[in-house]
Enzyme design. Structure first.
Site, PDB file in Angstrom:
ATOM      1  N   HIS A  57      28.046  30.825  10.241  1.00 42.08           N
ATOM      2  CA  HIS A  57      29.280  31.704   9.973  1.00 42.08           C
ATOM      3  C   HIS A  57      29.665  32.083  11.430  1.00 42.08           C
ATOM      4  CE1 HIS A  57      28.590  33.842   6.116  1.00 42.08           C
ATOM      5  NE2 HIS A  57      28.112  32.774   6.028  1.00 42.08           N
ATOM      6  N   TYR A 185      32.627  43.698   6.047  1.00 41.84           N
ATOM      7  CA  TYR A 185      32.157  45.121   6.408  1.00 41.84           C
ATOM      8  C   TYR A 185      33.391  46.055   5.749  1.00 41.84           C
ATOM      9  CZ  TYR A 185      28.088  43.409   9.083  1.00 41.84           C
ATOM     10  OH  TYR A 185      26.976  42.912   9.499  1.00 41.84           O
ATOM     11  N   PRO A 277      20.701  49.585   9.714  1.00 43.13           N
ATOM     12  CA  PRO A 277      20.751  48.109   9.272  1.00 43.13           C
ATOM     13  C   PRO A 277      22.412  47.457   9.716  1.00 43.13           C
ATOM     14  CG  PRO A 277      20.909  49.504   7.245  1.00 43.13           C
ATOM     15  CD  PRO A 277      20.347  50.311   8.467  1.00 43.13           C
ATOM     16  N   LYS A 281      20.342  44.005  13.387  1.00 42.45           N
ATOM     17  CA  LYS A 281      19.726  43.886  14.701  1.00 42.45           C
ATOM     18  C   LYS A 281      18.335  44.004  14.458  1.00 42.45           C
ATOM     19  CE  LYS A 281      23.283  42.985  17.159  1.00 42.45           C
ATOM     20  NZ  LYS A 281      23.402  41.616  17.201  1.00 42.45           N
ATOM     21  N   TYR A 369      27.739  41.664  18.245  1.00 42.41           N
ATOM     22  CA  TYR A 369      27.409  40.967  16.769  1.00 42.41           C
ATOM     23  C   TYR A 369      26.712  39.980  17.071  1.00 42.41           C
ATOM     24  CZ  TYR A 369      27.664  40.644  11.922  1.00 42.41           C
ATOM     25  OH  TYR A 369      27.205  40.271  10.454  1.00 42.41           O
TER      26      TYR A 369
HETATM   27  C1  DHB Z   1      22.902  41.898   5.857  1.00 42.61           C
HETATM   28  C2  DHB Z   1      22.436  43.018   6.243  1.00 42.61           C
HETATM   29  C3  DHB Z   1      22.949  43.633   7.257  1.00 42.61           C
HETATM   30  O1  DHB Z   1      22.317  44.861   7.932  1.00 42.61           O
HETATM   31  C4  DHB Z   1      24.266  43.330   7.866  1.00 42.61           C
HETATM   32  O2  DHB Z   1      24.641  44.019   8.962  1.00 42.61           O
HETATM   33  C5  DHB Z   1      24.652  41.999   7.406  1.00 42.61           C
HETATM   34  C6  DHB Z   1      23.905  41.309   6.350  1.00 42.61           C
HETATM   35  C7  DHB Z   1      22.244  41.100   4.652  1.00 42.61           C
HETATM   36  O3  DHB Z   1      21.117  41.577   4.184  1.00 42.61           O
HETATM   37  O4  DHB Z   1      22.506  40.229   4.456  1.00 42.61           O
END
Ligand code: DHB
Length: 374
Positions: A57, A185, A277, A281, A369
């Site tokens: 991506h 997001y 999450p 990271k 990121y």
């Molecule tokens: C996923 C999990 C994340 O914490 C994130 O920021 C983006 C994607 C995932 O499980 O796909």
């Protein structure tokens, strides 16, 4: 990964895992790999399936106030991310260690550490109904937040830093085609939502919930209604629904322990630090830790040079704290915290508006990121 890296350098290791191979290979976790993680897997011969099945991506979307905005990660940083599930990485790693006849023991019980003060620490454990002791040069605690290794470090020599968030993530896996070619997001007055993916057939989505939320209380209809509401937009984008085949709730915490070493016990990954999450990271930080450790151990065994091992904790913690800040910041920007803070909500929207307008702000997000260079 550390065992694999050590093996490539001719250094022997034994991996002790309390869970079964089947459980390790099927536990659903995050799915975003930084370019540094992908490079490391490629450089060490583990990139074949990742290259076939992972999805690269070049951007992400930030959604708020009914509009989606694209952040072009690659244009801003020259780097990209790869969506490939953490348990798929684990399958590849386990297969590589087993193919090389590595010592990888599953369903190990009653693990304890002894003689940590000595130059030959011991690991006591039970496997297949027999007691065993390993005497070793180093114990590397890669045993997660609830593992025994951090707890084996003298408390007085450690400082813990913690933040527990008043919300969690409700996660689902869905049989459906992707709704978007990039991750979304979203910030909404009802809370955060994330649209992620696993493959052309399976999608991963999350929404902010109470950390005590019970999956039984969420029918499929209720989940779709909540996601639809939080993702509503004026861009003509819509969510593709499908059969939900997995639901789970994860709590959110920031945690760091310092230092990440006590004599011949070294911590890596979640044993030493946890991030919420948002931004995915966790796995990437663990990879960065073990890469440093493998280099430090190589320089010790090859040249008798302790300096890299002595610098491990400080060096690892620099990256850890950067990721801690980024994950905390992204969490705060996108999650709502009750009605108490209408002021906070206005600040969030102002920050998001700035994020999608200012190239400097976007670059800050993008650099963190995709992951700072290892
Ligand atoms: C996923 C999990 C994340 O914490 C994130 O920021 C983006 C994607 C995932 O499980 O796909």
């Amino acid at each position: 990964m550390l065992s694999h890296l050590l093996h490539l350098q001719g250094i022997e290791s034994v991996v002790l895992e309390t869970r079964s191979q089947q459980a390790v290979e099927s536990t659903i976790r995050a799915g975003v790999l930084e370019q540094g993680t992908v490079d490391l897997l490629n450089q060490t011969g583990l990139g074949a399936r990742l290259a076939r099945e992972g999805a690269k991506h070049q951007g992400i979307r930030l959604a708020f106030d009914g509009e989606q905005h694209r952040i072009d990660l690659t244009e801003l940083t020259d780097r990209e991310i790869t969506v490939y599930a953490q348990h798929e990485v684990l399958k590849d790693l386990i297969a590589a260690r087993q193919a090389a006849q590595g010592q990888l023991l599953f369903e190990v019980e009653q693990v304890s550490l002894q003689q940590l003060e000595s130059a030959r620490p011991q690991i006591h454990y039970r496997h297949l109904d027999e007691d065993h002791i390993i005497s070793c040069d180093f114990v590397i605690g890669c045993d997660g937040f609830h593992g025994i290794c951090r707890a084996a470090m003298p408390g007085g020599l450690r400082k813990d830093y913690t933040r527990v968030y008043p919300f969690g993530w409700f996660g689902i896996l869905v049989e459906a085609p992707p709704s978007c070619d990039e991750l979304i997001y979203a910030r909404h007055a009802r809370g955060f939502a994330l649209v992620s993916t696993r493959s052309a057939q399976v999608q991963r989505m999350y929404f902010q919930c109470d950390p005590q939320e019970k999956v039984e209380d969420w029918s499929d209809d209720r989940i779709w209604h909540e996601l639809e509401t939080r993702l509503e937009n004026r861009n003509g984008w819509s969510l593709k629904q499908g059969k939900i085949f997995q639901k789970n709730v994860v709590g959110m915490r920031s945690f760091v322990t310092e230092p990440m070493r006590y004599k011949r016990l070294l911590l890596a990954g979640d044993a030493a630090h946890i991030v919420p999450p948002t931004g995915a990271k966790g796995l990437n930080l663990a990879m960065a830790d073990v890469r440093l450790l493998a280099q430090a151990l190589e320089s010790l065994y090859r040249q008798g040079n302790w300096s890299h091992l002595d610098a491990y904790s400080e060096q690892a913690l620099r990256r850890v704290w950067r990721a801690e800040h980024f994950s905390w910041w992204m969490t705060n920007m996108l999650h709502t915290q009750g009605e108490s803070s209408s002021f906070q909500q206005r600040l969030q929207l102002s920050e998001l508006q700035y994020m999608v307008k200012s190239r400097s702000a976007m670059t800050m997000l993008a650099e963190n990121y995709v992951g700072l260079p290892f």
